[in-house]
Design a protein around this motif. Structure first.
Motif, PDB file in Angstrom:
ATOM      1  N   UNK A   2      -2.707  -1.628  19.469  1.00  0.00           N
ATOM      2  CA  UNK A   2      -4.074  -1.170  19.203  1.00  0.00           C
ATOM      3  C   UNK A   2      -4.064   0.250  18.631  1.00  0.00           C
ATOM      4  N   UNK A   3      -3.279   1.120  19.230  1.00  0.00           N
ATOM      5  CA  UNK A   3      -3.209   2.501  18.740  1.00  0.00           C
ATOM      6  C   UNK A   3      -2.680   2.545  17.309  1.00  0.00           C
ATOM      7  N   UNK A  62      -5.598   2.371  10.141  1.00  0.00           N
ATOM      8  CA  UNK A  62      -6.946   2.286   9.560  1.00  0.00           C
ATOM      9  C   UNK A  62      -7.442   3.675   9.149  1.00  0.00           C
ATOM     10  N   UNK A  63      -7.132   4.680   9.968  1.00  0.00           N
ATOM     11  CA  UNK A  63      -7.554   6.049   9.662  1.00  0.00           C
ATOM     12  C   UNK A  63      -6.569   6.777   8.751  1.00  0.00           C
ATOM     13  N   UNK A  84      -3.610   7.890   9.314  1.00  0.00           N
ATOM     14  CA  UNK A  84      -2.872   8.969   9.970  1.00  0.00           C
ATOM     15  C   UNK A  84      -1.450   8.469  10.273  1.00  0.00           C
ATOM     16  N   UNK A  85      -0.703   8.203   9.222  1.00  0.00           N
ATOM     17  CA  UNK A  85       0.611   7.597   9.386  1.00  0.00           C
ATOM     18  C   UNK A  85       1.593   8.512  10.112  1.00  0.00           C
ATOM     19  N   UNK A  86       1.346   9.808  10.087  1.00  0.00           N
ATOM     20  CA  UNK A  86       2.244  10.737  10.773  1.00  0.00           C
ATOM     21  C   UNK A  86       2.149  10.618  12.295  1.00  0.00           C
ATOM     22  N   UNK A  87       1.133   9.906  12.802  1.00  0.00           N
ATOM     23  CA  UNK A  87       0.987   9.733  14.250  1.00  0.00           C
ATOM     24  C   UNK A  87       1.690   8.488  14.771  1.00  0.00           C
ATOM     25  N   UNK A  88       2.334   7.712  13.889  1.00  0.00           N
ATOM     26  CA  UNK A  88       2.962   6.468  14.330  1.00  0.00           C
ATOM     27  C   UNK A  88       4.288   6.734  15.032  1.00  0.00           C
ATOM     28  N   UNK A 121       2.993  -5.355  13.190  1.00  0.00           N
ATOM     29  CA  UNK A 121       1.803  -4.671  12.696  1.00  0.00           C
ATOM     30  C   UNK A 121       1.927  -4.400  11.198  1.00  0.00           C
ATOM     31  N   UNK A 122       3.146  -4.131  10.754  1.00  0.00           N
ATOM     32  CA  UNK A 122       3.386  -3.883   9.327  1.00  0.00           C
ATOM     33  C   UNK A 122       3.507  -5.186   8.530  1.00  0.00           C
TER      34      UNK A 122
END
Length: 496
Positions: free
Chosen positions: A86-87, A93-94, A96-100, A159-160
């Motif tokens: 979910x996160x 969606x937002x 913010x790929x650096x938060x993965x 997810x990818x």
């Protein structure tokens, strides 16, 4: 499993027998192929190395080690994968790929911590109480940790939408394991069971490394924002509960029968029930095609209706929203009914084949007496899981929790009761639990259908939540009335 629908539509659009077979093969490759690759590799290694000639104790020790490795690696991953999925979806969606990567690293630490908390005490018991040599115990522990890493990293690749790569990695890992087992046994003279276990461990580790490098290649930036990930576990705790109790329910009936007089205790550590566990495996394979059918049909048909409804909500008229909602739920009901019809035919055919041919391969007696009831239970189980996925589609987490908890609890109680029944009814606990879970999920889907407008349009807030002094109730002041008088009047009204 969003993302394979486009590929399947391209395959099936020609509407020929050949393309139908290709489409089914592709669906299988991206859903259940990894499991069959691992099972096929273990069977092939055993056949080539002569596993049947090994002593009874060594065979049972190896079988129980592999069984526990799979069961408890799945259980330790289950509390984390739904929330982290979910996160990750929200972050993508937002954009913010650096938060993965922070999500991946923190989840990895939490998963490995839980896995070690369960695995290390058991391995110490296995060595000091069970008398198993250190190297064998350590190899089994490494296989368990490596498989947990594999299951954990699969979340991110799924997810990818990189399902094909997952299957390829499993194939590479199991080919390496097979070749290494031959080298260890025939070239270096290792014992058969330790050769197979060590080779499997290296295969799982290779798969985990390949998955990790893929995740690192996709997401190279690291924001080091770990706190938002932890907050998600508090915010979406229902996902943790729903997924954990569902996975626990898959095995809790086995755990119950591990406590009966039929159980086998190996090296004072491993407990199993061979007839019941084998019947469970056969029942699962009898109905495993339901996963392929459901994913293929949902991706090809339902997802389009869901997308049309979402687009109507964003920018359509009221009539468009209502029409697309009706079409979406008609499609949902149709997919569930189609799944029941198709899977029922497949299950009956596979069941008859098992009854006719399996006794010729040594599967007879108690196993075949337990098998029919469990086959019914797993038939309902896959239908229930399909309904849970639909509940996830509509963000009905309360319904998903009620379904999984009801399924797990009633399966446990029913299995305890079934231990006192004749062998043919041993699986009745699973049947009752899955039927209860399916009933709850179906009622929640009907509730969602009736209250979808409220869920979509009335869940937001006009003012942002926060802590501080309560604002005044004055929203408008007439020109003839002073502001101070209006404030005083508001305070007097509030005091009354």
């Amino acid at each position: 499993m969003a993302g394979i629908g486009i590929k399947l539509n391209r395959i099936f659009e020609k509407n020929t027998i050949t393309t139908d077979l290709v489409g089914f093969a592709y669906s299988s490759a991206v859903t259940v192929a990894p499991m069959f690759v691992v099972i096929g590799n273990i069977i092939l290694m055993g056949y080539v190395l002569g596993f049947n000639d090994v002593g009874y104790l060594d065979r049972e020790l190896f079988s129980c080690t592999v069984l526990y490795t799979f069961i408890f690696s799945l259980l330790t991953v289950s509390p984390f994968n739904a929330v982290l999925s979910k996160y990750m979806q929200d972050v993508i969606y937002e954009e913010r790929y650096q938060d993965i990567l922070p999500c991946y690293y923190l989840g990895l630490v939490m998963n490995m911590t839980l896995s070690c908390l369960l695995g290390i005490p058991f391995c110490l018991w296995e060595h000091f109480i069970g008398g198993v040599e250190v190297f064998y115990v350590f190899t089994g522990f490494c296989a368990y940790i490596s498989l947990a890493l594999v299951f954990y990293s699969m979340i991110y690749l799924s997810i990818c939408k990189d399902y094909q790569r997952i299957s390829v990695y499993f194939l590479i890992g199991m080919v390496e394991a097979f070749i290494l087992s031959l080298i260890l046994h025939f070239l270096f003279g290792w014992e058969i069971t330790i050769s197979m276990l060590f080779a499997l461990m290296t295969g799982f580790f290779l798969i985990a490394v390949l998955e990790f490098t893929t995740v690192k290649r996709y997401f190279m930036e690291n924001s080091s924002r770990y706190l938002p990930v932890l907050r998600y576990f508090g915010k979406w705790w229902q996902l943790v509960a729903a997924n954990f109790f569902y996975i626990l329910g898959l095995y809790i009936h086995n755990f119950v029968f591990w406590t009966t007089d039929m159980r086998i205790v190996v090296v004072k550590s491993f407990v199993c029930n061979q007839p019941y566990d084998m019947a469970t495996c056969l029942a699962m394979f009898t109905n495993i095609s339901a996963t392929v059918i459901f994913i293929a049909r949902v991706e090809m048909y339902f997802h389009e209706k869901y997308k049309a409804y979402s687009e109507a909500v964003i920018g359509g008229k009221g009539a468009d929203i209502e029409n697309t909602k009706k079409r979406m739920f008609r499609q949902l009901a149709g997919e569930l009914m189609n799944l029941v019809r198709i899977q029922f035919i497949i299950s009956v055919v596979v069941y008859l084949l098992c009854i006719i041919f399996l006794p010729q391969f040594g599967f007879a007696g108690m196993v075949m007496r337990i098998y029919p009831c469990l086959a019914v239970g797993y038939f309902i189980l896959f239908l229930m899981y399909s309904a849970i996925l639909f509940l996830y589609y509509f963000n009905d987490l309360a319904g998903a929790v009620m379904t999984s908890v009801g399924f797990c609890g009633i399966t446990f109680l029913g299995s305890v009761f079934a231990t006192r029944l004749p062998e043919i009814w041993f699986g009745i606990g699973l049947v009752l639990g899955t039927f209860a879970g399916w009933s709850i999920a179906y009622m929640r889907l009907r509730w969602v259908e009736r209250n979808l407008d409220t869920h979509v349009f009335c869940r937001g807030t006009l003012l942002e939540w926060g802590n501080g002094k309560e604002p005044t109730g004055v929203v408008y002041v007439k020109a003839a009335e002073g502001v101070e008088d209006a404030m005083a009047s508001a305070k007097m009204a509030k005091g009354r």
